[in-house]
Design an enzyme around this catalytic site. Sequence first.
Site, PDB file in Angstrom:
ATOM      1  N   ASP A   1     -22.516  26.746  -2.610  1.00  0.00           N
ATOM      2  CA  ASP A   1     -21.832  25.629  -1.958  1.00  0.00           C
ATOM      3  C   ASP A   1     -22.233  25.514  -0.490  1.00  0.00           C
ATOM      4  O   ASP A   1     -22.867  26.405   0.074  1.00  0.00           O
ATOM      5  CB  ASP A   1     -20.312  25.825  -2.034  1.00  0.00           C
ATOM      6  CG  ASP A   1     -19.766  25.626  -3.434  1.00  0.00           C
ATOM      7  OD1 ASP A   1     -20.411  24.919  -4.226  1.00  0.00           O
ATOM      8  OD2 ASP A   1     -18.697  26.200  -3.732  1.00  0.00           O
TER       9      ASP A   1
ATOM     10  N   ARG B   1     -14.608  33.464  -3.962  1.00  0.00           N
ATOM     11  CA  ARG B   1     -13.807  33.160  -2.774  1.00  0.00           C
ATOM     12  C   ARG B   1     -12.311  33.198  -3.083  1.00  0.00           C
ATOM     13  O   ARG B   1     -11.497  33.626  -2.245  1.00  0.00           O
ATOM     14  CB  ARG B   1     -14.208  31.797  -2.210  1.00  0.00           C
ATOM     15  CG  ARG B   1     -15.604  31.800  -1.576  1.00  0.00           C
ATOM     16  CD  ARG B   1     -16.124  30.403  -1.313  1.00  0.00           C
ATOM     17  NE  ARG B   1     -15.270  29.672  -0.402  1.00  0.00           N
ATOM     18  CZ  ARG B   1     -15.419  28.367  -0.133  1.00  0.00           C
ATOM     19  NH1 ARG B   1     -16.417  27.678  -0.707  1.00  0.00           N
ATOM     20  NH2 ARG B   1     -14.616  27.774   0.714  1.00  0.00           N
TER      21      ARG B   1
ATOM     22  N   ARG C   1     -26.233  27.850  -7.735  1.00  0.00           N
ATOM     23  CA  ARG C   1     -25.964  26.695  -6.880  1.00  0.00           C
ATOM     24  C   ARG C   1     -24.886  27.059  -5.861  1.00  0.00           C
ATOM     25  O   ARG C   1     -23.688  26.923  -6.128  1.00  0.00           O
ATOM     26  CB  ARG C   1     -25.518  25.501  -7.723  1.00  0.00           C
ATOM     27  CG  ARG C   1     -26.591  25.021  -8.697  1.00  0.00           C
ATOM     28  CD  ARG C   1     -26.072  23.860  -9.532  1.00  0.00           C
ATOM     29  NE  ARG C   1     -27.102  23.373 -10.450  1.00  0.00           N
ATOM     30  CZ  ARG C   1     -26.915  22.371 -11.322  1.00  0.00           C
ATOM     31  NH1 ARG C   1     -25.726  21.773 -11.389  1.00  0.00           N
ATOM     32  NH2 ARG C   1     -27.890  21.995 -12.126  1.00  0.00           N
TER      33      ARG C   1
END
Length: 265
Positions: free
Chosen positions: A58, A204, A56
């Site tokens: 973002d 990230r 999934r």
Amino acid sequence: MSEEKSLPRFRLKIEYDGRSFVGWQRQDNGLGVQEAIESATKKFCGETVRVQGAGRTDSGVHALGQVAHLDLNKEWPVNVIRDALNAHLRRVPVSILKVSSVEPVFHARFSATSRSYQYRIVNRRAPLTLDAGRAWWVPQPLDTEAMTEAANFLVGKHDFTSFRASECQAKSPVRTLDTLTIERLGDIIEITARARSFLHHQVRNLVGSLTWVGDGKWTPAHIDTVLLSRDRRAGGPTAPADGLYLSAIYYDDESTPDISDRTAC
């Protein structure tokens, strides 16, 4: 009583530019990649399907090799599915790269053995033009040797609380990072991470902290101190979504082989 026959299942390999979407998952606040493919399938064959993705991503995150599966009521040739879906997806930045017929036991998410993400940094003084929205522009020079030294502290099984988003819903912060590599080619720095699964914003947050090592704010060994603190406030910034790509999904093909690979044009 006869056993109910399973519907034909198809595996999709997908590429997309995440800037046009609210993420992979269908959501109420905008268009998700999942919804775009489901809508294209409806237009193609009239069926309402549920497309199951392997990861999934973002909003703003891209994919080079997302994998999904869907079930249809008939055994369509895989090249017909690929071309029909791409025809109905032409108004959005999504491409179905490959379609394969798989056994009903295959599941895009649960059959995956590992996932690989790539993060792309453009490290130069001049701002981005062609790469705007597809990479993170970092104008200050980055020492990739120091970043590689720091990355070595992060490989293996650890509690990654320091690199986990506060809204992460995973039951445990413990993950095993199989590889974390950093390569420079001219102005381009590519950071690649591979693991069975990742925490929300883990990649990230790792990248953001590694850039602080690269520009001299931290020593490479400080990454280990941050990791052991198990405190997100001790970590570096969250790198923007622009530079993140879901690059590959890996499967144990001995247990979930393709029935066919009829992808010829």
